[in-house]
Design a protein around this motif. Structure first.
Motif, PDB file in Angstrom:
ATOM      1  N   VAL A 118       2.317   4.647  -6.475  1.00 35.02           N
ATOM      2  CA  VAL A 118       2.013   6.069  -6.673  1.00 35.02           C
ATOM      3  C   VAL A 118       2.537   6.557  -8.013  1.00 35.02           C
ATOM      4  O   VAL A 118       1.910   7.383  -8.679  1.00 35.02           O
ATOM      5  CB  VAL A 118       2.587   6.896  -5.495  1.00 35.02           C
ATOM      6  CG1 VAL A 118       2.570   8.373  -5.794  1.00 35.02           C
ATOM      7  CG2 VAL A 118       1.802   6.602  -4.236  1.00 35.02           C
ATOM      8  N   ARG A 119       3.661   6.046  -8.429  1.00 33.32           N
ATOM      9  CA  ARG A 119       4.231   6.454  -9.719  1.00 33.32           C
ATOM     10  C   ARG A 119       3.391   5.944 -10.886  1.00 33.32           C
ATOM     11  O   ARG A 119       3.229   6.624 -11.886  1.00 33.32           O
ATOM     12  CB  ARG A 119       5.659   5.921  -9.826  1.00 33.32           C
ATOM     13  CG  ARG A 119       6.311   6.098 -11.144  1.00 33.32           C
ATOM     14  CD  ARG A 119       7.142   7.352 -11.155  1.00 33.32           C
ATOM     15  NE  ARG A 119       7.973   7.367 -12.341  1.00 33.32           N
ATOM     16  CZ  ARG A 119       7.851   8.287 -13.276  1.00 33.32           C
ATOM     17  NH1 ARG A 119       6.976   9.251 -13.141  1.00 33.32           N
ATOM     18  NH2 ARG A 119       8.615   8.264 -14.328  1.00 33.32           N
ATOM     19  N   LEU A 120       2.823   4.762 -10.748  1.00 26.22           N
ATOM     20  CA  LEU A 120       2.139   4.121 -11.863  1.00 26.22           C
ATOM     21  C   LEU A 120       0.626   4.328 -11.855  1.00 26.22           C
ATOM     22  O   LEU A 120       0.023   4.422 -12.919  1.00 26.22           O
ATOM     23  CB  LEU A 120       2.446   2.616 -11.833  1.00 26.22           C
ATOM     24  CG  LEU A 120       2.009   1.803 -13.009  1.00 26.22           C
ATOM     25  CD1 LEU A 120       2.677   2.277 -14.281  1.00 26.22           C
ATOM     26  CD2 LEU A 120       2.329   0.352 -12.786  1.00 26.22           C
ATOM     27  N   ASN A 129      -7.146   3.471  -6.577  1.00 20.60           N
ATOM     28  CA  ASN A 129      -5.779   3.939  -6.442  1.00 20.60           C
ATOM     29  C   ASN A 129      -5.583   4.675  -5.118  1.00 20.60           C
ATOM     30  O   ASN A 129      -4.566   4.510  -4.462  1.00 20.60           O
ATOM     31  CB  ASN A 129      -5.390   4.852  -7.614  1.00 20.60           C
ATOM     32  CG  ASN A 129      -5.067   4.060  -8.843  1.00 20.60           C
ATOM     33  OD1 ASN A 129      -4.377   3.054  -8.790  1.00 20.60           O
ATOM     34  ND2 ASN A 129      -5.577   4.512  -9.981  1.00 20.60           N
ATOM     35  N   SER A 130      -6.557   5.490  -4.755  1.00 24.54           N
ATOM     36  CA  SER A 130      -6.456   6.225  -3.494  1.00 24.54           C
ATOM     37  C   SER A 130      -6.514   5.290  -2.305  1.00 24.54           C
ATOM     38  O   SER A 130      -5.790   5.479  -1.319  1.00 24.54           O
ATOM     39  CB  SER A 130      -7.581   7.240  -3.383  1.00 24.54           C
ATOM     40  OG  SER A 130      -7.511   8.166  -4.438  1.00 24.54           O
ATOM     41  N   THR A 131      -7.336   4.276  -2.373  1.00 23.72           N
ATOM     42  CA  THR A 131      -7.472   3.322  -1.274  1.00 23.72           C
ATOM     43  C   THR A 131      -6.199   2.502  -1.098  1.00 23.72           C
ATOM     44  O   THR A 131      -5.797   2.223   0.020  1.00 23.72           O
ATOM     45  CB  THR A 131      -8.662   2.378  -1.531  1.00 23.72           C
ATOM     46  OG1 THR A 131      -9.823   3.162  -1.753  1.00 23.72           O
ATOM     47  CG2 THR A 131      -8.887   1.461  -0.371  1.00 23.72           C
ATOM     48  N   CYS A 132      -5.569   2.134  -2.189  1.00 25.53           N
ATOM     49  CA  CYS A 132      -4.358   1.309  -2.108  1.00 25.53           C
ATOM     50  C   CYS A 132      -3.147   2.100  -1.624  1.00 25.53           C
ATOM     51  O   CYS A 132      -2.182   1.504  -1.160  1.00 25.53           O
ATOM     52  CB  CYS A 132      -4.044   0.695  -3.469  1.00 25.53           C
ATOM     53  SG  CYS A 132      -5.191  -0.591  -3.912  1.00 25.53           S
ATOM     54  N   THR A 133      -3.168   3.396  -1.757  1.00 26.71           N
ATOM     55  CA  THR A 133      -2.033   4.183  -1.284  1.00 26.71           C
ATOM     56  C   THR A 133      -2.347   4.618   0.103  1.00 26.71           C
ATOM     57  O   THR A 133      -1.713   4.712   0.997  1.00 26.71           O
ATOM     58  CB  THR A 133      -1.784   5.419  -2.165  1.00 26.71           C
ATOM     59  OG1 THR A 133      -2.970   6.201  -2.226  1.00 26.71           O
ATOM     60  CG2 THR A 133      -1.362   5.005  -3.534  1.00 26.71           C
TER      61      THR A 133
END
Length: 133
Positions: A118-120, A129-133
Motif C-alpha cells: 500500500v505504501r509503494l 494495485n487494488s486487486t493485490c491489496t
C-alpha cells in the motif's frame, strides 16, 4: 539415466549423518532461498537504466517477466515478493501446524506485505494495485 542419478543422489543425502545433512540444508538455504532473490535484485539493479523506455514502458528483454508488471520506480519489487514468500513458507515449516505461533507469524508477514504494498503501489495498472491489496 538421469532419473537413476537423481535417485542415487537422494539416497546419498538420506544416508548422510545429521551434521552433514545440516550442512546440505544450510547450503540450500543460503544459495537458493536467499541467493536467488539477492541475485535477481543485483541483476535488476545493474540493468535498471535499460529496463524501461523514456515513457515508462518496459523494454522487451529475456528477463522482463521480473519487472514488466511493476512501475519504473518499483523495478526491484519481485525479489521483495520472493522474500515475503520465503517468510511465509518459513512460518509453515518452523512451527507446528495450526499453532498460535504459526498463525501469528503468518499474520505479521501478511500485514507487513500489505503495508509495504500500500505504501509503494508497485504495479503499473491501478486496478492491479487494488486487486493485490
Amino acid at each position: 539415466m538421469f532419473l537413476y542419478a537423481l535417485v542415487r543422489a537422494c539416497v546419498r543425502v538420506c544416508v548422510l549423518s545429521s551434521a552433514k545433512r545440516a550442512r546440505v540444508v544450510l547450503l540450500v538455504l543460503v544459495f537458493f532461498s536467499f541467493g536467488t532473490p539477492c541475485a535477481i535484485a543485483y541483476l535488476l539493479y545493474q540493468r535498471r537504466a535499460a529496463l524501461y523506455d523514456d515513457d515508462g514502458k518496459p523494454k522487451p528483454q529475456p528477463l522482463d517477466i521480473l519487472y514488466a508488471i511493476y512501475a519504473p520506480h518499483a523495478y526491484w519489487y519481485e525479489p521483495v515478493q520472493l522474500v515475503f514468500k520465503l517468510l511465509l513458507w518459513s512460518a509453515l515449516v518452523f512451527f507446528d501446524h495450526g499453532s498460535e505461533m504459526q498463525l501469528a507469524t503468518a499474520l505479521v508477514v501478511n500485514v507487513l506485505q500489505l503495508c509495504f504494498h500500500v505504501r509503494l503501489y508497485p504495479m503499473v495498472l491501478p486496478t492491479n494495485n487494488s486487486t493485490c491489496t
